[in-house]
Write an enzyme that holds these catalytic residues in place. Structure first.
Site, PDB file in Angstrom:
ATOM      1  N   GLY A  53       0.803  -1.218   0.000  1.00 28.02           N
ATOM      2  CA  GLY A  53       0.000   0.000   0.000  1.00 28.02           C
ATOM      3  C   GLY A  53       0.830   1.260   0.000  1.00 28.02           C
ATOM      4  CG  HIS A 216       0.191   2.136   8.203  1.00 24.25           C
ATOM      5  ND1 HIS A 216       1.216   2.668   8.945  1.00 24.25           N
ATOM      6  CD2 HIS A 216       0.737   1.143   7.456  1.00 24.25           C
ATOM      7  CE1 HIS A 216       2.336   2.013   8.673  1.00 24.25           C
ATOM      8  NE2 HIS A 216       2.067   1.094   7.778  1.00 24.25           N
ATOM      9  CG  ASP A 382     -12.678  20.608 -20.452  1.00 22.86           C
ATOM     10  OD1 ASP A 382     -13.590  21.458 -20.380  1.00 22.86           O
ATOM     11  OD2 ASP A 382     -11.572  20.822 -20.961  1.00 22.86           O
ATOM     12  CB  THR A 476     -19.495  25.816 -31.295  1.00 22.07           C
ATOM     13  OG1 THR A 476     -19.781  26.653 -32.426  1.00 22.07           O
ATOM     14  CG2 THR A 476     -19.104  24.422 -31.765  1.00 22.07           C
ATOM     15  N   GLY A 540     -20.666  27.363 -24.060  1.00 25.61           N
ATOM     16  CA  GLY A 540     -20.009  28.463 -24.767  1.00 25.61           C
ATOM     17  C   GLY A 540     -21.010  29.410 -25.386  1.00 25.61           C
TER      18      GLY A 540
END
Length: 557
Positions: A53, A216, A382, A476, A540
């Protein structure tokens, strides 16, 4: 739980198999979770390890100039005494073995017992304990500080000493001196998820962090509100410097460690501030590392480690070494200052409308709409449009004192360059080319009548379409810009007042933006989603309708 695993019980052997198959010079010890060098070497052998880990530690640091073997236990679980003893037997030569152990009870017990058993078999075995976590004040009677990411630097110092042919006592002495010179502290932005548990070890609110956490999955020494990165880096370094007594004039190595899920960009921001703080304190950073060295699975956050240096220890850090996860330390350079490129001058041209009020109106509406535009872009792209436009808006506000607001072409050209630099992505060049072409159009016209502005708007939109390769119906920003430009020119040509013509342009932009919800995307990131964009307005195009509306209310009255 979303992890790229098969069975939680098989994570360790499958991980080790993958590592060894990608790492020439390494081998798996049959029947044991031990990674070792393929070829046995003479001299002192170094062994480290602990629960899995923490990758790439410790198995990723097996190789010439570093470890001879690493012993892995199940996730966050100490390896067994027998596994450690197997590793000792596999790599020990006449010069003996040094075990480098992080200060956790299970590791100390199992590695310590294995060393005792090895000595009973006639194998010279010694052990050093790394306890570099400065977050904890355990007192003389406590278990002591935990061992965390600074352990990697101890591997390097001891590995170089062993490679140089020193005997066991001398290698151990150098390792202990390196440990005494070492301090570390970490900060977590999230917990980690142990595969067998299937859920995080603790939870943090969106505005909380854990300071001084372990590796941990355990919580830190205290929970605190999140602060800017610079503040957190300074806090960590203040603690390390105070605990280790590092002062002006000292020379250090700096290790910036990703705890598992921290982006490179954030590590570089941390590195920038860490170097600045140390330099401001008169502390010379001779070597720096930034990357993923010792993790807590998928924990977001980082740790900082400082090791004070003399010439001998610096030489050990610089000595040749090769292992899957090892990278050479760098000497930080002064920030180079390049001369700015020359800029073409734009002719002042004609007097402009009230630019300052228009800029402020556009900036205000886009900054206020940032959450909505971001959410819209997350649904079809995005997710950065609202953030980018807000950043560009703030830059425009900051630039107002520097703009030639009395002359339209010069002001538009300056705004073009500004947005090109600060927006980035696709929005930056598209808005930049639109403003630049509009600037040239007004300069050529020689006047700033409403018809000249309409022509400049149309020319700018045409330039944007040419650069982006888009057209009406592609879903667009052009689906708002093109009808708005056409309406503006037509209404002015029909004799309408500026305010009415602008109002018609806004209505056309709003209708065009709304229509994008039923269009199939052909350009931009939305094109990758296809029919999944159905019902979502293009962000946009929505942004165009918003800033045109702000302009109409400000300029058109």
């Amino acid at each position: 739980m979303r992890k790229l695993i098969n069975d939680p019980d098989h994570v360790l052997p499958e991980m080790l198999e993958g590592l060894v198959r990608l790492s020439p010079g390494l081998a798996l010890l049959p029947g044991s979770n031990v990674v070792l060098r393929s070829e046995k070497t003479a001299g002192v052998a170094l062994i480290s390890g602990g629960g899995a880990g923490h990758e790439p530690a410790h198995v990723g640091f097996v190789g010439p100039g570093l470890l001879h073997a690493a012993v892995a236990g199940d996730v966050f679980t100490s390896p067994s005494t027998d596994a450690v003893l197997d590793a000792i037997r596999a790599v020990a030569g006449l010069e003996g073995v040094l075990l480098i152990v992080k200060n956790y009870t299970g590791d100390r017990l199992n590695f310590g017992l294995a060393a005792e058993m090895a000595r009973a078999e006639g194998i010279a075995a010694e052990m050093v304990i790394v306890a570099d976590d400065t977050a904890l004040d355990m007192g003389p009677d406590g278990v002591g500080p935990r061992g965390i990411a600074g352990t990697v630097l101890v591997h390097k110092v001891a590995g170089a000493a062993a490679a140089a042919g020193l005997d066991l006592a001398s290698v151990k002495a150098e390792a202990e001196a390196a440990i005494a010179a070492l301090g570390s502290m970490g900060v977590a932005l999230s917990a980690c998820t142990v595969p067998a548990a299937g859920k995080p070890g603790f939870t943090l609110a969106d505005d909380e962090i854990e300071l001084g956490l372990g590796i941990h999955g355990e919580a830190g020494v205290r929970r605190a509100p999140i602060e800017p990165a610079d503040n957190l880096v300074t806090l960590l370094l203040d603690r390390i410097l105070a605990q280790k007594g590092v002062k002006s004039g000292d020379r250090v190595a700096l290790l910036i460690n990703n705890l598992g899920a921290t982006p490179v960009m954030e590590l570089m921001i941390v590195a920038r501030q860490a170097l600045a703080v140390l330099e401001a304190r008169g502390i010379t950073v001779l070597r720096v590392w930034a990357g993923t060295f010792l993790t807590a699975i998928d924990m977001a956050g980082c740790s900082l480690s400082l090791m004070t240096l003399d010439q001998s220890r610096l030489a050990r850090l610089d000595a040749p070494a090769s292992a899957p996860a090892w990278i050479a330390g760098q000497k930080p350079q002064a920030l180079p200052q390049a001369a700015p490129p020359a800029r073409a001058e734009v002719a002042p041209g004609t007097a402009s409308p009230p630019f300052e009020a228009a800029i402020r109106a556009v900036a205000d509406v886009l900054m206020a709409a940032e959450p909505r535009l971001t959410a819209m872009d997350q649904a079809v792209g995005d997710g950065d449009l609202g953030i980018s436009l807000a950043r560009g808006s703030q830059a425009m506000l900051d630039a107002i004192p520097t703009l030639d607001l009395a002359h339209a072409p010069a002001a538009l050209a300056a705004l073009s360059g500004l947005l090109r630099r600060v927006l980035g992505g696709t929005s930056g060049p598209l808005y930049a080319v639109m403003l630049l072409r509009a600037s040239r159009s007004l300069a050529d016209a020689g006047t700033a009548k409403p018809q000249d502005w309409a022509a400049a708007f149309a020319d700018g939109v045409a330039a944007l379409a040419d650069l982006g390769g888009g057209r009406a119906g592609d879903r667009t920003m052009l689906d708002a810009l093109l009808p708005a430009s056409t309406a503006f020119r037509e209404k002015l040509s029909a004799g309408l007042a500026l305010g009415d013509a602008l109002k018609a342009a806004v209505e056309a932009a709003e209708a065009g933006a709304a229509a994008t919800a039923s269009m199939m995307p052909k350009r931009g990131r939305s094109s990758y989603l296809g029919a999944r964009t159905a019902g979502h307005v293009d962000p946009g195009a929505e942004a165009v309708a918003l800033w045109l509306g702000a302009l109409a209310r400000t300029v058109g009255g």
